[in-house]
Structures are given as structure tokens and as C-alpha cells.
Design a protein around this motif. Structure first.
Motif, PDB file in Angstrom:
ATOM      1  N   ASN A   1       0.822  -1.210   0.000  1.00 20.03           N
ATOM      2  CA  ASN A   1       0.000   0.000   0.000  1.00 20.03           C
ATOM      3  C   ASN A   1       0.853   1.256   0.000  1.00 20.03           C
ATOM      4  N   ARG A   2       1.985   1.198   0.692  1.00 19.67           N
ATOM      5  CA  ARG A   2       2.844   2.378   0.759  1.00 19.67           C
ATOM      6  C   ARG A   2       3.504   2.660  -0.588  1.00 19.67           C
ATOM      7  N   HIS A   3       3.899   1.605  -1.309  1.00 10.85           N
ATOM      8  CA  HIS A   3       4.637   1.778  -2.560  1.00 10.85           C
ATOM      9  C   HIS A   3       3.770   1.566  -3.797  1.00 10.85           C
ATOM     10  N   GLY A   4       2.495   1.343  -3.611  1.00 13.60           N
ATOM     11  CA  GLY A   4       1.608   1.199  -4.747  1.00 13.60           C
ATOM     12  C   GLY A   4       1.835  -0.048  -5.576  1.00 13.60           C
ATOM     13  N   LYS A   5       2.230  -1.148  -4.947  1.00 15.30           N
ATOM     14  CA  LYS A   5       2.476  -2.399  -5.648  1.00 15.30           C
ATOM     15  C   LYS A   5       1.427  -3.436  -5.259  1.00 15.30           C
ATOM     16  N   ALA A   6       1.145  -4.329  -6.201  1.00 15.95           N
ATOM     17  CA  ALA A   6       0.137  -5.363  -5.946  1.00 15.95           C
ATOM     18  C   ALA A   6       0.762  -6.533  -5.204  1.00 15.95           C
ATOM     19  N   LEU A   7      -0.054  -7.193  -4.409  1.00 16.60           N
ATOM     20  CA  LEU A   7       0.365  -8.368  -3.651  1.00 16.60           C
ATOM     21  C   LEU A   7      -0.596  -9.508  -3.944  1.00 16.60           C
ATOM     22  N   GLY A   8      -0.060 -10.599  -4.463  1.00 15.94           N
ATOM     23  CA  GLY A   8      -0.891 -11.750  -4.771  1.00 15.94           C
ATOM     24  C   GLY A   8      -0.980 -12.715  -3.604  1.00 15.94           C
ATOM     25  N   LEU A   9      -2.167 -13.272  -3.395  1.00 15.74           N
ATOM     26  CA  LEU A   9      -2.381 -14.263  -2.341  1.00 15.74           C
ATOM     27  C   LEU A   9      -3.006 -15.504  -2.977  1.00 15.74           C
ATOM     28  N   VAL A  10      -2.343 -16.628  -2.819  1.00 16.30           N
ATOM     29  CA  VAL A  10      -2.796 -17.891  -3.400  1.00 16.30           C
ATOM     30  C   VAL A  10      -3.146 -18.841  -2.266  1.00 16.30           C
ATOM     31  N   LEU A  11      -4.335 -19.413  -2.334  1.00 17.59           N
ATOM     32  CA  LEU A  11      -4.792 -20.366  -1.337  1.00 17.59           C
ATOM     33  C   LEU A  11      -5.015 -21.714  -2.021  1.00 17.59           C
ATOM     34  N   VAL A  12      -4.338 -22.759  -1.517  1.00 18.51           N
ATOM     35  CA  VAL A  12      -4.375 -24.095  -2.120  1.00 18.51           C
ATOM     36  C   VAL A  12      -5.006 -25.070  -1.132  1.00 18.51           C
ATOM     37  N   ASP A  13      -5.968 -25.850  -1.608  1.00 15.66           N
ATOM     38  CA  ASP A  13      -6.631 -26.842  -0.755  1.00 15.66           C
ATOM     39  C   ASP A  13      -6.640 -28.183  -1.492  1.00 15.66           C
ATOM     40  N   LEU A  14      -6.105 -29.229  -0.869  1.00 17.30           N
ATOM     41  CA  LEU A  14      -6.062 -30.550  -1.493  1.00 17.30           C
ATOM     42  C   LEU A  14      -7.465 -31.140  -1.549  1.00 17.30           C
ATOM     43  N   ASP A  15      -7.823 -31.661  -2.688  1.00 18.32           N
ATOM     44  CA  ASP A  15      -9.178 -32.186  -2.889  1.00 18.32           C
ATOM     45  C   ASP A  15      -9.361 -33.537  -2.200  1.00 18.32           C
ATOM     46  N   PHE A  16     -10.484 -33.665  -1.503  1.00  8.87           N
ATOM     47  CA  PHE A  16     -10.893 -34.936  -0.879  1.00  8.87           C
ATOM     48  C   PHE A  16      -9.797 -35.519   0.030  1.00  8.87           C
ATOM     49  N   PHE A  17      -9.093 -34.642   0.724  1.00  4.25           N
ATOM     50  CA  PHE A  17      -7.984 -35.126   1.563  1.00  4.25           C
ATOM     51  C   PHE A  17      -8.501 -35.933   2.747  1.00  4.25           C
ATOM     52  N   LYS A  18      -9.695 -35.613   3.233  1.00  2.00           N
ATOM     53  CA  LYS A  18     -10.246 -36.346   4.375  1.00  2.00           C
ATOM     54  C   LYS A  18     -10.418 -37.825   4.044  1.00  2.00           C
ATOM     55  N   ILE A  19     -10.720 -38.120   2.787  1.00  2.77           N
ATOM     56  CA  ILE A  19     -10.880 -39.521   2.387  1.00  2.77           C
ATOM     57  C   ILE A  19      -9.553 -40.265   2.514  1.00  2.77           C
ATOM     58  N   ILE A  20      -8.452 -39.593   2.189  1.00  4.60           N
ATOM     59  CA  ILE A  20      -7.131 -40.218   2.317  1.00  4.60           C
ATOM     60  C   ILE A  20      -6.850 -40.566   3.772  1.00  4.60           C
ATOM     61  N   ASN A  21      -7.111 -39.630   4.675  1.00  3.47           N
ATOM     62  CA  ASN A  21      -6.891 -39.896   6.102  1.00  3.47           C
ATOM     63  C   ASN A  21      -7.789 -41.011   6.611  1.00  3.47           C
ATOM     64  N   ASP A  22      -9.055 -40.997   6.202  1.00  4.26           N
ATOM     65  CA  ASP A  22     -10.001 -42.007   6.688  1.00  4.26           C
ATOM     66  C   ASP A  22      -9.693 -43.390   6.130  1.00  4.26           C
ATOM     67  N   THR A  23      -9.184 -43.440   4.888  1.00  4.02           N
ATOM     68  CA  THR A  23      -8.950 -44.727   4.231  1.00  4.02           C
ATOM     69  C   THR A  23      -7.595 -45.318   4.597  1.00  4.02           C
ATOM     70  N   TYR A  24      -6.553 -44.502   4.584  1.00  4.52           N
ATOM     71  CA  TYR A  24      -5.187 -45.012   4.750  1.00  4.52           C
ATOM     72  C   TYR A  24      -4.542 -44.627   6.081  1.00  4.52           C
ATOM     73  N   GLY A  25      -5.172 -43.762   6.831  1.00  2.00           N
ATOM     74  CA  GLY A  25      -4.623 -43.380   8.123  1.00  2.00           C
ATOM     75  C   GLY A  25      -3.828 -42.077   8.051  1.00  2.00           C
ATOM     76  N   HIS A  26      -3.642 -41.477   9.199  1.00  2.00           N
ATOM     77  CA  HIS A  26      -2.954 -40.184   9.270  1.00  2.00           C
ATOM     78  C   HIS A  26      -1.474 -40.249   8.892  1.00  2.00           C
ATOM     79  N   PRO A  27      -0.731 -41.328   9.154  1.00  2.27           N
ATOM     80  CA  PRO A  27       0.670 -41.358   8.695  1.00  2.27           C
ATOM     81  C   PRO A  27       0.798 -41.164   7.186  1.00  2.27           C
ATOM     82  N   ILE A  28      -0.092 -41.823   6.404  1.00  4.16           N
ATOM     83  CA  ILE A  28      -0.068 -41.641   4.952  1.00  4.16           C
ATOM     84  C   ILE A  28      -0.458 -40.207   4.608  1.00  4.16           C
ATOM     85  N   GLY A  29      -1.457 -39.695   5.299  1.00  8.73           N
ATOM     86  CA  GLY A  29      -1.865 -38.317   5.065  1.00  8.73           C
ATOM     87  C   GLY A  29      -0.752 -37.330   5.364  1.00  8.73           C
ATOM     88  N   ASP A  30      -0.011 -37.555   6.445  1.00 11.51           N
ATOM     89  CA  ASP A  30       1.109 -36.673   6.789  1.00 11.51           C
ATOM     90  C   ASP A  30       2.196 -36.719   5.719  1.00 11.51           C
TER      91      ASP A  30
END
Length: 398
Positions: free
Chosen positions: A242-271
Motif C-alpha cells: 500500500n505504501r509503494h503502490g504495488k500489488a500483492l498476490g495471495l494464493v490459497l491451495v486446498d487438497l481435494d478430498f484429503f479427508k478420504i485419504i486420512n479415513d482410508t489409509y490413516g494419518h501417517p499416509i496423510g502426513d
């Protein structure tokens, strides 16, 4: 000598107290052992009138050399550096033992012995100074340089002693009654030794504080920034933009259906999947871009001085990189939905996060595995790159 012994004893007691109150302080066990050996050497030397010269020379000087060796090990532990100089240290110890045997049993020449001890001690101390000067983390520059300066001075004192011994030599060979220069050297050596110990305690405390700060600001699973640290970085970058009049990009990434991975294979695989994705994200962003694990399976990044089209290109490259990941556990195939927002003048961290979050959910509602951009007019649109130009979004440059 008695005063030095008292100071050493107090220092050793202080090290035990510090180690007891701060058990995770790195290097303290080596420091305690080092100065306990130095104290033992002083006590042995004080009993010189009741002990054979061989034991005085051998045990006293061996304890002093081992003090330097253990102090070097403590420094390597604090700086988290492997001790690559261990062979040199062992050679220093062996050479010192041989010099003690030669002086007491073969050639009782104090000049030769003094030269041998000072040379080996200087080599060992110089190794510690080298590690402190060359291998310190940037945030430990002050205490590391201070400790390195003391170690370099201590090594120089031993070199001066060796040179004086070569050209002048002592007026006699009685080790138990040192001459004037030897007494002066002992005094300076004692002062610098205590200073080296205190500087090491300072270095160790600073390293512990740095580790605690790192733990407080990073995600334990991925090593990326955590949400708290990212929000602080977002606030700073928005103020700058804002001070220098430059744009700032913000990217938000969410893994699709990640809960299914944890429920099916367990949290170690998810981690493990989370760790692999974080590595891919680090490879597809610039070093100046702040990257964080925002929570669960969500990641976010700040793109400095980036307009909407550039941010979209980066987001598509990230989405494609995640989709093309192979060698995942249990042959998983994963995709990600991505939301992009670019700041305008007057945006706050809350509004920019809200815009990127809205864009992300637009990607999810539209079928997932795609990039959506929140436009400057606050209208959302789905960003679908043309098939013929898809390679442009895979370029490592933007």
C-alpha cells in the motif's frame, strides 16, 4: 592459582545450575565436562609438591587439552555442525601425551615441552575459532563472532608463548616454579578461558531462543511457516504494498478430498502426502514468496509485486505440479483447488484472505482441480488456461 581454581569451581557449579534449569540448552553437557577437567587440572597442579613430575605434567596438560577438545565439541553442537575436525583433535591429544612422556622420562627440557603444548593447544583452539567464524547461522552472528574473537585471541596467546619459548626460552627447567613470562601467560590464559566459557553460554542461550522462535513460527510437519507467522508476514507485506503502490498476490491451495485419504489409509499416509506437497510448493515458488501451511490440508503463499495474470500463472503451475505428482504412498493421485486474490489499495489482511477464500470455494463448487481468481471488481471468474498455451504455465519463470 588458588583464585583461578575457585572461579573455575563456581563456573562449573553455574553450568550445572543452568543445565538443570534449562535442560534443552545445547552444548552444556560438553561445557560442564570441559571446565570440570580444567578444574581437575588445577587441583592436580596444586598437588605438585606431593606427586611425581610425570603425573603432574601428563594429567594436568592432558586435562587442559581435553578442555579445548570438549569445548570445540560443544560449539559444534550449538551451531548444529558435524565435528569434521575430530581426527585433528585426536591427533592433538596423542601428540600432547607423547610430549609429556618425552619431557618427563626422556628429555626433561621445559622449552621443548612448553613449545609442544602451546602449539597443539593453539591448533585446537584455532579449529574452534574457525567453526565460529565460518559456520554460524545469520541470526547468531553477534554471539558467534564474539566467541570466535575470544578463541582467536586465546590461540594467538599460545602462539606468542611458543615463539617466545623458541627464541628466549625459560631461565630454568623447573616446571613447578614458573618464571615471570610463564606466570603472566597463566594469568591471561585463565582470564581468556573464563571469557570463552561465558561467551559460549551466551551463544548457547541465543541459539536456544532462536530455536524457540523457529518452533513458534513454523509448522512442525512441513517446516513451512505456520498460520500465525503467515498472518504477520501478510500484514507486513500489505503495509509495504500500500505504501509503494504495488500489488500483492495471495494464493490459497486446498487438497481435494484429503479427508478420504486420512479415513482410508490413516494419518501417517496423510502426513506423508502433506510433506510431499509442501516440497513441491517450495520448488514452484520464488525464495522471496512467503509460503505457509495454513491448516490441515490448506497451503497459502504471498506473491510480491504480482498482478492478476502473473498470480494466475503461478497458481496454475502449482495446480498442475500437484496433479502430476508421482511416487506418492499407496500410488495415490491427488489434485488441488486453488483460489487467487490480488490486493488493491486499501485492502486489509482480512479482506484479502476473504477474497482468496471465496475464489477457492468457487473452484470447489465448479468441480475442483482448477484455479479461480477474484477480480478487482470483486466478481469471481474461473481461470481455465487454453490447451495450446498450457505449457506457458509450467514455465519456472513468471
Amino acid at each position: 592459582m588458588a583464585g583461578y581454581a575457585v572461579i573455575l569451581a563456581m563456573f562449573v557449579i553455574g553450568c550445572f545450575a543452568i543445565d538443570r534449569s534449562m535442560p534443552n540448552l545445547k552444548g552444556m553437557r560438553w561445557l560442564k565436562s570441559a571446565f570440570a577437567l580444567a578444574f581437575a587440572g588445577i587441583v592436580l597442579f596444586s598437588a605438585r609438591s606431593y606427586t611425581h613430575l610425570f603425573f603432574i605434567v601428563s594429567l594436568t596438560n592432558l586435562s587442559l587439552v581435553m578442555t579445548y577438545v570438549l569445548l570445540h565439541q560443544a560449539i559444534c553442537e550449538v551451531l548444529e555442525r558435524p565435528n569434521h575436525q575430530i581426527r585433528i583433535s585426536m591427533a592433538v591429544v596423542v601428540f600432547n601425551i607423547l610430549a609429556c612422556v618425552d619431557f618427563t622420562l626422556v628429555h626433561p627440557n621445559f622449552s621443548y615441552f612448553s613449545y609442544a603444548f602451546s602449539t597443539t593447544a593453539a591448533v585446537q583452539i584455532a579449529l574452534s575459532a574457525y567453526v565460529l567464524f565460518r559456520h554460524y547461522p545469520p541470526l547468531l552472528r553477534g554471539p558467534a563472532m564474539f566467541a570466535g574473537g575470544i578463541m582467536a585471541t586465546l590461540a594467538s596467546i599460545h602462539v606468542v608463548r611458543a615463539i617466545v619459548t623458541i627464541f628466549l626460552g625459560p631461565p630454568h627447567t623447573d616446571l613447578t616454579h614458573p618464571y615471570l613470562f610463564q606466570s603472566f601467560f597463566t594469568l591471561v590464559h585463565c582470564m581468556l578461558g573464563i571469557s570463552a566459557g561465558l561467551s559460549f553460554v551466551w551463544l548457547s542461550v541465543c541459539a536456544q531462543r532462536l530455536n524457540l522462535q523457529t518452533l513458534a513460527l513454523t509448522d512442525g510437519l512441513t517446516g513451512l511457516l505456520n498460520r500465525r507467522a503467515f498472518e504477520e508476514a501478510l500484514q507486513r507485506e500489505l503495509t509495504y504494498s500500500n505504501r509503494h503502490g504495488k500489488a500483492l498476490g495471495l494464493v490459497l491451495v486446498d487438497l481435494d478430498f484429503f479427508k478420504i485419504i486420512n479415513d482410508t489409509y490413516g494419518h501417517p499416509i496423510g502426513d506423508e502426502v502433506i510433506r510431499r506437497v509442501s516440497a513441491v510448493l517450495q520448488c514452484t515458488t520464488r525464495g522471496s514468496d512467503a509460503l505457509a501451511r495454513f491448516g490441515g490440508e490448506e497451503f497459502t503463499m504471498l506473491l510480491r509485486d504480482t498482478d492478476s495474470m502473473q498470480a494466475a500463472m503461478v497458481a496454475e503451475r502449482i495446480r498442475h505440479s500437484i496433479e502430476m505428482m508421482d511416487n506418492l504412498p499407496v500410488s495415490l493421485n491427488i489434485t488441488a483447488s486453488v483460489g487467487v486474490a490480488v490486493s488493491t489499495f486499501g485492502d486489509t489482511s482480512e479482506t484479502l484472505l476473504k477474497h482468496s477464500d471465496e475464489a477457492l470455494y468457487r473452484s470447489k463448487r465448479a468441480g475442483r482441480n482448477m484455479v479461480s481468481i477474484h477480480s478487482d471488481s470483486t466478481l469471481e471468474r474461473v481461470y481455465l488456461p487454453a490447451p495450446q498455451s498450457r505449457h506457458a504455465f509450467l514455465s519456472p519463470h513468471r
